[in-house]
Design a protein around this motif. Structure first.
Motif, PDB file in Angstrom:
ATOM      1  N   GLY A 159      57.653  84.769  52.555  1.00  0.00           N
ATOM      2  CA  GLY A 159      57.130  85.065  51.227  1.00  0.00           C
ATOM      3  C   GLY A 159      57.959  84.504  50.091  1.00  0.00           C
ATOM      4  O   GLY A 159      57.549  84.554  48.944  1.00  0.00           O
ATOM      5  N   GLU A 160      59.132  83.953  50.372  1.00  0.00           N
ATOM      6  CA  GLU A 160      59.987  83.371  49.345  1.00  0.00           C
ATOM      7  C   GLU A 160      59.757  81.865  49.278  1.00  0.00           C
ATOM      8  O   GLU A 160      59.548  81.213  50.298  1.00  0.00           O
ATOM      9  CB  GLU A 160      61.465  83.630  49.632  1.00  0.00           C
ATOM     10  CG  GLU A 160      61.848  85.090  49.584  1.00  0.00           C
ATOM     11  CD  GLU A 160      63.312  85.300  49.944  1.00  0.00           C
ATOM     12  OE1 GLU A 160      63.851  86.336  49.530  1.00  0.00           O
ATOM     13  OE2 GLU A 160      63.897  84.452  50.634  1.00  0.00           O
ATOM     14  N   THR A 161      59.786  81.329  48.076  1.00  0.00           N
ATOM     15  CA  THR A 161      59.654  79.887  47.878  1.00  0.00           C
ATOM     16  C   THR A 161      60.870  79.404  47.108  1.00  0.00           C
ATOM     17  O   THR A 161      61.041  79.743  45.943  1.00  0.00           O
ATOM     18  CB  THR A 161      58.377  79.557  47.069  1.00  0.00           C
ATOM     19  OG1 THR A 161      57.258  80.133  47.749  1.00  0.00           O
ATOM     20  CG2 THR A 161      58.193  78.056  46.952  1.00  0.00           C
ATOM     21  N   PRO A 162      61.747  78.608  47.758  1.00  0.00           N
ATOM     22  CA  PRO A 162      62.945  78.126  47.049  1.00  0.00           C
ATOM     23  C   PRO A 162      62.588  77.061  46.028  1.00  0.00           C
ATOM     24  O   PRO A 162      61.618  76.324  46.198  1.00  0.00           O
ATOM     25  CB  PRO A 162      63.809  77.543  48.164  1.00  0.00           C
ATOM     26  CG  PRO A 162      62.833  77.144  49.211  1.00  0.00           C
ATOM     27  CD  PRO A 162      61.703  78.138  49.126  1.00  0.00           C
ATOM     28  N   GLU A 163      63.361  77.006  44.953  1.00  0.00           N
ATOM     29  CA  GLU A 163      63.212  75.939  43.969  1.00  0.00           C
ATOM     30  C   GLU A 163      64.124  74.798  44.395  1.00  0.00           C
ATOM     31  O   GLU A 163      65.286  75.006  44.695  1.00  0.00           O
ATOM     32  CB  GLU A 163      63.655  76.423  42.588  1.00  0.00           C
ATOM     33  CG  GLU A 163      62.786  77.511  42.005  1.00  0.00           C
ATOM     34  CD  GLU A 163      63.331  77.971  40.664  1.00  0.00           C
ATOM     35  OE1 GLU A 163      64.002  77.184  39.971  1.00  0.00           O
ATOM     36  OE2 GLU A 163      63.084  79.130  40.329  1.00  0.00           O
ATOM     37  N   ILE A 164      63.596  73.580  44.431  1.00  0.00           N
ATOM     38  CA  ILE A 164      64.426  72.435  44.774  1.00  0.00           C
ATOM     39  C   ILE A 164      64.938  71.837  43.477  1.00  0.00           C
ATOM     40  O   ILE A 164      64.172  71.499  42.581  1.00  0.00           O
ATOM     41  CB  ILE A 164      63.645  71.394  45.586  1.00  0.00           C
ATOM     42  CG1 ILE A 164      63.179  72.017  46.896  1.00  0.00           C
ATOM     43  CG2 ILE A 164      64.506  70.167  45.848  1.00  0.00           C
ATOM     44  CD1 ILE A 164      62.355  71.115  47.759  1.00  0.00           C
ATOM     45  N   GLN A 165      66.261  71.722  43.366  1.00  0.00           N
ATOM     46  CA  GLN A 165      66.872  71.164  42.174  1.00  0.00           C
ATOM     47  C   GLN A 165      66.912  69.648  42.283  1.00  0.00           C
ATOM     48  O   GLN A 165      66.668  69.076  43.342  1.00  0.00           O
ATOM     49  CB  GLN A 165      68.274  71.730  41.991  1.00  0.00           C
ATOM     50  CG  GLN A 165      68.264  73.238  41.809  1.00  0.00           C
ATOM     51  CD  GLN A 165      69.665  73.806  41.734  1.00  0.00           C
ATOM     52  OE1 GLN A 165      70.632  73.116  42.001  1.00  0.00           O
ATOM     53  NE2 GLN A 165      69.765  75.064  41.384  1.00  0.00           N
ATOM     54  N   VAL A 166      67.246  68.991  41.194  1.00  0.00           N
ATOM     55  CA  VAL A 166      67.275  67.540  41.139  1.00  0.00           C
ATOM     56  C   VAL A 166      68.171  66.937  42.208  1.00  0.00           C
ATOM     57  O   VAL A 166      67.853  65.920  42.801  1.00  0.00           O
ATOM     58  CB  VAL A 166      67.741  67.065  39.743  1.00  0.00           C
ATOM     59  CG1 VAL A 166      67.890  65.559  39.695  1.00  0.00           C
ATOM     60  CG2 VAL A 166      66.764  67.540  38.687  1.00  0.00           C
ATOM     61  N   ASN A 167      69.307  67.572  42.504  1.00  0.00           N
ATOM     62  CA  ASN A 167      70.234  67.019  43.494  1.00  0.00           C
ATOM     63  C   ASN A 167      69.792  67.262  44.933  1.00  0.00           C
ATOM     64  O   ASN A 167      70.477  66.865  45.860  1.00  0.00           O
ATOM     65  CB  ASN A 167      71.652  67.560  43.273  1.00  0.00           C
ATOM     66  CG  ASN A 167      71.734  69.059  43.445  1.00  0.00           C
ATOM     67  OD1 ASN A 167      70.795  69.696  43.890  1.00  0.00           O
ATOM     68  ND2 ASN A 167      72.861  69.630  43.086  1.00  0.00           N
ATOM     69  N   GLY A 168      68.663  67.925  45.134  1.00  0.00           N
ATOM     70  CA  GLY A 168      68.134  68.134  46.469  1.00  0.00           C
ATOM     71  C   GLY A 168      68.610  69.410  47.148  1.00  0.00           C
ATOM     72  O   GLY A 168      68.145  69.744  48.216  1.00  0.00           O
ATOM     73  N   PHE A 169      69.534  70.143  46.528  1.00  0.00           N
ATOM     74  CA  PHE A 169      69.996  71.391  47.118  1.00  0.00           C
ATOM     75  C   PHE A 169      69.031  72.504  46.736  1.00  0.00           C
ATOM     76  O   PHE A 169      68.377  72.459  45.706  1.00  0.00           O
ATOM     77  CB  PHE A 169      71.408  71.735  46.639  1.00  0.00           C
ATOM     78  CG  PHE A 169      72.440  70.788  47.181  1.00  0.00           C
ATOM     79  CD1 PHE A 169      72.924  70.933  48.473  1.00  0.00           C
ATOM     80  CD2 PHE A 169      72.909  69.755  46.407  1.00  0.00           C
ATOM     81  CE1 PHE A 169      73.857  70.067  48.980  1.00  0.00           C
ATOM     82  CE2 PHE A 169      73.841  68.869  46.910  1.00  0.00           C
ATOM     83  CZ  PHE A 169      74.319  69.023  48.197  1.00  0.00           C
ATOM     84  N   TYR A 170      68.947  73.500  47.580  1.00  0.00           N
ATOM     85  CA  TYR A 170      68.052  74.617  47.321  1.00  0.00           C
ATOM     86  C   TYR A 170      68.726  75.655  46.439  1.00  0.00           C
ATOM     87  O   TYR A 170      69.881  75.961  46.594  1.00  0.00           O
ATOM     88  CB  TYR A 170      67.636  75.295  48.636  1.00  0.00           C
ATOM     89  CG  TYR A 170      66.729  74.438  49.465  1.00  0.00           C
ATOM     90  CD1 TYR A 170      65.399  74.308  49.124  1.00  0.00           C
ATOM     91  CD2 TYR A 170      67.202  73.760  50.569  1.00  0.00           C
ATOM     92  CE1 TYR A 170      64.552  73.525  49.878  1.00  0.00           C
ATOM     93  CE2 TYR A 170      66.367  72.976  51.336  1.00  0.00           C
ATOM     94  CZ  TYR A 170      65.043  72.864  50.981  1.00  0.00           C
ATOM     95  OH  TYR A 170      64.220  72.091  51.732  1.00  0.00           O
TER      96      TYR A 170
END
Length: 84
Positions: free
Chosen positions: A59-70
């Motif tokens: 049920g969780e959706t991680p946000e992907i940052q510009v550098n590719g890390f979660y």
């Protein structure tokens, strides 16, 4: 960020205990040394799919940052469902 000096002996670097514990490294485990464009070196744990089990809950959706890390910081409403 704290800097620690280490010696190189016969081509081997012994990581301080504090670093090994913070990275959860075990004996004979592989790490990645990444040479950066600015001449610095990044030490990363060689994560496998098995190491990643359980970091994202159903049920969780991680946000992907510009550098590719979660970015695994989630807001949760009072009913336990993640906010979108």
């Amino acid at each position: 960020m704290k800097t620690e000096k280490v010696r190189i002996k016969n081509g081997a670097i012994e990581l301080p205990e504090k670093v090994r514990l913070s990275m959860n490294l075990k004996d004979d485990e592989t790490v990645l040394l990444e040479l950066n464009e600015d001449g610095t070196v990044t030490l990363r744990k060689n994560d496998t799919i098995a190491n990643l089990k359980g970091i994202i809950k159903k049920g969780e959706t991680p946000e992907i940052q510009v550098n590719g890390f979660y970015n695994l910081q989630f807001e949760t409403s009072s009913n336990g469902q993640g906010k979108q």
